[in-house]
Design a protein around this motif. Structure first.
Motif, mmCIF file in Angstrom:
data_model
loop_
_atom_site.group_PDB
_atom_site.id
_atom_site.type_symbol
_atom_site.label_atom_id
_atom_site.label_comp_id
_atom_site.label_asym_id
_atom_site.label_seq_id
_atom_site.Cartn_x
_atom_site.Cartn_y
_atom_site.Cartn_z
ATOM 1 N N THR A 29 49.161 15.305 103.281
ATOM 2 C CA THR A 29 49.599 16.401 102.422
ATOM 3 C C THR A 29 48.746 17.613 102.751
ATOM 4 O O THR A 29 47.750 17.501 103.467
ATOM 5 N N SER A 59 48.433 22.324 102.652
ATOM 6 C CA SER A 59 49.017 23.650 102.583
ATOM 7 C C SER A 59 47.977 24.601 103.164
ATOM 8 O O SER A 59 47.313 24.251 104.132
ATOM 9 N N GLY A 104 48.613 23.436 96.857
ATOM 10 C CA GLY A 104 48.940 22.308 97.712
ATOM 11 C C GLY A 104 47.714 21.639 98.307
ATOM 12 O O GLY A 104 47.656 20.409 98.415
ATOM 13 N N GLY A 138 46.092 17.924 96.960
ATOM 14 C CA GLY A 138 45.730 16.852 97.891
ATOM 15 C C GLY A 138 44.319 16.351 97.663
ATOM 16 O O GLY A 138 44.066 15.139 97.677
ATOM 17 N N VAL A 147 44.404 15.161 104.023
ATOM 18 C CA VAL A 147 44.714 16.474 103.454
ATOM 19 C C VAL A 147 44.474 17.504 104.547
ATOM 20 O O VAL A 147 43.399 17.552 105.137
ATOM 21 N N TYR A 202 54.679 13.518 105.658
ATOM 22 C CA TYR A 202 54.014 14.739 105.191
ATOM 23 C C TYR A 202 54.662 15.223 103.904
ATOM 24 O O TYR A 202 55.882 15.402 103.838
ATOM 25 N N PHE A 203 53.829 15.402 102.871
ATOM 26 C CA PHE A 203 54.268 15.957 101.593
ATOM 27 C C PHE A 203 53.512 17.266 101.344
ATOM 28 O O PHE A 203 52.332 17.376 101.681
ATOM 29 N N GLU A 204 54.189 18.225 100.735
ATOM 30 C CA GLU A 204 53.517 19.479 100.377
ATOM 31 C C GLU A 204 53.916 19.882 98.968
ATOM 32 O O GLU A 204 55.111 20.037 98.673
ATOM 33 N N ALA A 208 55.382 22.903 105.720
ATOM 34 C CA ALA A 208 56.225 21.701 105.770
ATOM 35 C C ALA A 208 57.423 21.885 106.684
ATOM 36 O O ALA A 208 57.930 20.909 107.252
ATOM 37 N N LEU A 234 53.065 13.984 93.472
ATOM 38 C CA LEU A 234 52.513 13.903 94.823
ATOM 39 C C LEU A 234 51.738 12.607 95.011
ATOM 40 O O LEU A 234 51.902 11.906 96.026
ATOM 41 N N MET A 270 52.927 9.758 97.693
ATOM 42 C CA MET A 270 52.053 9.404 98.808
ATOM 43 C C MET A 270 51.690 7.927 98.789
ATOM 44 O O MET A 270 51.650 7.267 99.839
#
Length: 432
Positions: free
Chosen positions: A91, A93, A109, A113, A133, A196-198, A370, A410, A414
């Motif tokens: 994750t 940003s 973001g 994380g 992160v 990948y998560f944001e 992302a 999130l 995850m």
């Protein structure tokens, strides 16, 4: 201490982040480059950016993460998994801001994380895959172009050498700026990412208008940008009859209306903006002889975006022929529409439902890191509301409970991707 699988599953389902700790971290980071109006000015690769990077790295190391920096200055804080050879669930940003930026754009973001990592450390949770992160370099593009530079290099959208050679208005290169702040890292091939998560504030008004806490982002709008130049002829405003004028600004005004109409004709996700206009000679009593303007078209699918491109070109041709003056159209940017990974979007939706949070499907109108990560890994985004939909502004604001809710989504998205394999009894007063 390993516990029974069903007990571990139950314990993990009750896991929650510390919302107050998340908020305090956001407020602490916001002090670095704080502005009088309550915002943040922390441009990429400045001394203030260095201080903020050092703070995030310090927080990651405090909870036992290893930290690696790549050649464009991207930071990766890694929490080991049981199978540390597996691609990480990532994750992240950015922490660079606009010159008149806010406290939450990007910063949320990254610190969401960090809060996920802290929560897992507090609860002694072991995941099968490692968790990372990322802090991406120069997402905003305020000091250096292109935007989303760090994630773009990572995803191969442009080369490292191209990015390092870019200069700001003072002639300082990215290469020199990275060296000056001590964030030149390893020149190695980008590593594989498993997912990948944001998490991000929405930067728009849709969630707030619909009274929803979580935006389940289906994808990002594609973008086509243009530089349009209208070539008329300067003439005296008094002696020149209206029917004999070659007024470039009058044609430009028609094109501005056309851009708005094109977007409305391609609802609900069509967007059309003329954000910059330059009039020459820009004198009170001179008919404008040349006008330059930018056009920004966006849509959720390439078919629509192509139709909007055709409509813009047709409008320029019609305006040119009607006025008898030349109109040049130069494409300058193209981002294809980017759908996010079905299985990761489902994980976000599952997290919102499990936590009992109101949600709705949304499309991202803005570019985010992302979007580039989705080119090389399954990716998804989580949106939370921001007050009045305002962002890229010092008065940008978000509610602490919404930020906490998005961080909890999130966390569980995850964990679903990284797979919990071991947990330990949690002490009294923890967030389980």
């Amino acid at each position: 201490m390993q516990v029974h699988e069903s007990q571990a599953t139950e314990a993990v389902s009750r896991l929650r982040v510390d919302g107050e700790r998340l908020w305090n971290s956001l407020m602490q980071l916001a002090k670095i480059g704080a502005t009088e109006k309550g915002g943040v000015c922390r441009l990429a690769l400045t001394e203030l950016d260095r201080i903020a990077r050092d703070q995030v790295v310090s927080w990651a190391k405090e909870i036992g993460c290893t930290v690696r920096i790549d050649a464009i200055g991207n930071i990766f804080a890694r929490r080991a998994g049981l199978r540390d050879d597996l691609p990480p669930v990532m994750t992240g940003s950015h922490i660079d801001t606009q010159p008149t930026g806010g406290k939450f754009d990007g910063n949320y973001g990254v610190l969401a994380g960090i809060e996920v990592l802290r929560t897992l450390a507090d609860a002694n949770v072991t995941t099968l895959a490692p968790i990372e992160v990322a802090v991406w370099t120069n997402e905003e593009g305020s000091r250096f172009v292109p935007v989303m530079m760090g994630s773009g290099v990572f995803a191969g959208a442009f080369t490292l050498e191209h990015a390092l050679a870019q200069q700001d208005r003072d002639g300082v290169s990215v290469r020199d700026a990275l060296t000056a702040i001590g964030y030149v890292g390893e020149n190695t091939k980008p590593h594989t990412v498993g997912a990948y998560f944001e998490a991000h504030i929405e930067q728009g008004p849709v969630l707030e208008a619909n009274d929803k806490t979580i935006g389940i982002v289906q994808g990002a709008l594609g973008q086509r940008w243009y530089d349009v130049t209208v070539h008329g002829m300067e003439a005296h405003a008094g002696p020149t009859p209206m029917e004999l004028r070659r007024d470039a600004l009058l044609v430009a005004a028609d094109l501005i209306h056309a851009v708005n109409r094109i977007a409305l004709d391609h609802a609900p996700h069509g967007r059309g903006t003329v954000g910059w206009v330059d009039v020459h000679p820009n004198s009170r009593n001179v008919i404008p002889g040349r006008v330059k303007l930018t056009v920004d078209l966006r849509a959720a699918d390439d078919t629509t975006l192509t139709a909007m491109d055709s409509a813009l070109r047709d409008a320029c041709t019609v305006a040119s022929e009607k006025a008898g003056i030349a109109v040049d159209v130069e494409p300058v940017v193209y981002f294809a529409p980017q759908p996010f990974a079905t299985e990761l979007v489902a994980a976000v939706k599952h997290g919102a439902e499990m936590l009992g949070l109101s949600s709705m499907d949304v499309i991202s109108g803005a570019g985010h890191d992302a979007v580039y990560l989705a080119r090389v890994a399954p990716a998804a985004m989580i949106f939370v509301p921001c007050k009045d939909g305002i962002s890229h502004n010092e008065i940008e604001d978000a509610r602490a409970d919404h930020l906490e809710a998005g961080c909890n989504v999130l966390l569980h998205a995850m964990l679903r991707a990284a797979q919990v394999v071991q947990t330990a009894p949690v002490s009294e007063g923890s967030n389980v």
